[in-house]
Design an enzyme around this catalytic site. Structure first.
Site, PDB file in Angstrom:
ATOM      1  N   ARG A  52       0.866  -1.171   0.000  1.00 42.74           N
ATOM      2  CA  ARG A  52       0.000   0.000   0.000  1.00 42.74           C
ATOM      3  C   ARG A  52       0.907   1.227   0.000  1.00 42.74           C
ATOM      4  NH1 ARG A  52      -4.465   2.895  -0.861  1.00 42.74           N
ATOM      5  NH2 ARG A  52      -4.693   4.626   0.550  1.00 42.74           N
ATOM      6  N   GLU A  56      -0.171  10.545   3.708  1.00 45.80           N
ATOM      7  CA  GLU A  56      -0.588  11.027   5.022  1.00 45.80           C
ATOM      8  C   GLU A  56      -1.905  11.798   4.979  1.00 45.80           C
ATOM      9  OE1 GLU A  56       2.049  14.128   6.359  1.00 45.80           O
ATOM     10  OE2 GLU A  56       1.508  13.790   8.437  1.00 45.80           O
ATOM     11  N   GLU A  95       0.435  15.329   2.665  1.00 42.27           N
ATOM     12  CA  GLU A  95      -0.893  15.586   3.221  1.00 42.27           C
ATOM     13  C   GLU A  95      -1.803  16.268   2.200  1.00 42.27           C
ATOM     14  OE1 GLU A  95      -2.164  15.332   6.764  1.00 42.27           O
ATOM     15  OE2 GLU A  95      -3.911  15.776   5.549  1.00 42.27           O
ATOM     16  N   ARG A  97      -3.518  15.343  -0.514  1.00 42.26           N
ATOM     17  CA  ARG A  97      -3.144  15.135  -1.923  1.00 42.26           C
ATOM     18  C   ARG A  97      -1.990  16.037  -2.332  1.00 42.26           C
ATOM     19  NH1 ARG A  97      -9.262  14.930  -3.997  1.00 42.26           N
ATOM     20  NH2 ARG A  97      -9.781  12.850  -3.332  1.00 42.26           N
ATOM     21  N   ASP A 129      -4.704  16.871  -7.822  1.00 36.15           N
ATOM     22  CA  ASP A 129      -3.887  15.910  -7.084  1.00 36.15           C
ATOM     23  C   ASP A 129      -2.424  16.231  -7.345  1.00 36.15           C
ATOM     24  OD1 ASP A 129      -2.643  13.721  -5.921  1.00 36.15           O
ATOM     25  OD2 ASP A 129      -4.159  12.298  -6.627  1.00 36.15           O
ATOM     26  N   ARG A 131       0.202  14.808  -5.737  1.00 29.11           N
ATOM     27  CA  ARG A 131       1.087  13.806  -5.141  1.00 29.11           C
ATOM     28  C   ARG A 131       2.111  13.279  -6.131  1.00 29.11           C
ATOM     29  NH1 ARG A 131      -3.418  10.060  -2.463  1.00 29.11           N
ATOM     30  NH2 ARG A 131      -4.412  10.579  -4.440  1.00 29.11           N
TER      31      ARG A 131
END
Ligand SMILES: [Zn+2]
Length: 215
Positions: A52, A56, A95, A97, A129, A131
């Site tokens: 996974r 956060e 944190e 995205r 997003d 990330r």
């Protein structure tokens, strides 16, 4: 920019309700954040090890906020790893995205005015997003993991990890049941971010999501 690298600084035993995990602290050459790996068994020995890659979420992971499904997904991922006896969970400090806690909390207020999570982020001047999974790939490689069975509902994450050099052999669904506070959030994930969530629209407009394996 010099080549990115990660360094495993320390690993220690963490007893949890799901059993004993090893928690490893990584430093890296990209940011000053404390990215972590949590594993059970020997992830390097398993082909397509259960994995996974969790970003956060203070409100969901720590407070159990019902605005999102993060805390439940993390707990479920730990349970699945424990059930398999082997697996790895990366805990990335990106944190909200990737927009940070401050901006995420501001976005929550926009959501309470009726904007969905994507529009709220865009209104604050962020991508839907932000990330990045480059460090995640390096951390997996550091743990001797090249191929994973990824617990995710997010196709963008699969794509990003694969382009960073990790073979995603298989996807394991992590859908959690919706509640009244996160139903809209999950619907936005499914409809606007292509998350693979089973959507069930019932006639009396309460949209529900249920787990793919029927649990
Ligand atoms: Zn969350």
């Amino acid at each position: 920019m010099s080549k990115l690298s990660v360094t495993r600084q320390v690993c220690t035993r963490i007893p949890t309700p799901h059993g004993d995990f090893q928690l490893c602290f990584y430093s890296n050459t990209l940011d000053n954040k404390e990215h972590l790996a949590l594993y059970m068994g020997d992830p390097s020995s398993a082909p397509a090890v259960l994995a996974r890659v969790h970003s956060e979420c203070f409100t969901g992971d720590v407070l159990g906020s019902r605005r999102c499904d993060c805390g439940e997904q993390l707990d479920r991922a730990m349970a699945k790893v424990a059930e398999a006896g082997c697996g790895v969970i990366l805990y990335l400090r990106q944190e909200g995205r990737g927009i940070g806690l401050l901006e995420k909390l501001r976005a929550y207020n926009l959501q309470d005015k009726g904007y969905d999570t994507v529009d709220a982020n865009l209104m604050l001047g962020h991508a839907a997003d932000s990330r990045d999974y480059t460090l995640a790939a390096l951390m997996l490689q550091d743990l001797g993991v090249e191929s994973i069975s990824l617990m995710t509902n997010n196709p963008a994450k699969i794509k990003a990890l694969e382009s960073a050099g990790i073979n995603v052999a298989r996807r394991v669904s992590l859908a959690v049941p919706a509640n009244t506070d996160n139903a809209d959030y999950l619907m936005t994930k499914a409809l606007r971010m292509e998350h693979m969530l089973p959507l069930n629209a019932s006639p009396n407009e309460s949209l529900s999501l249920k787990t793919a394996n029927g649990r």
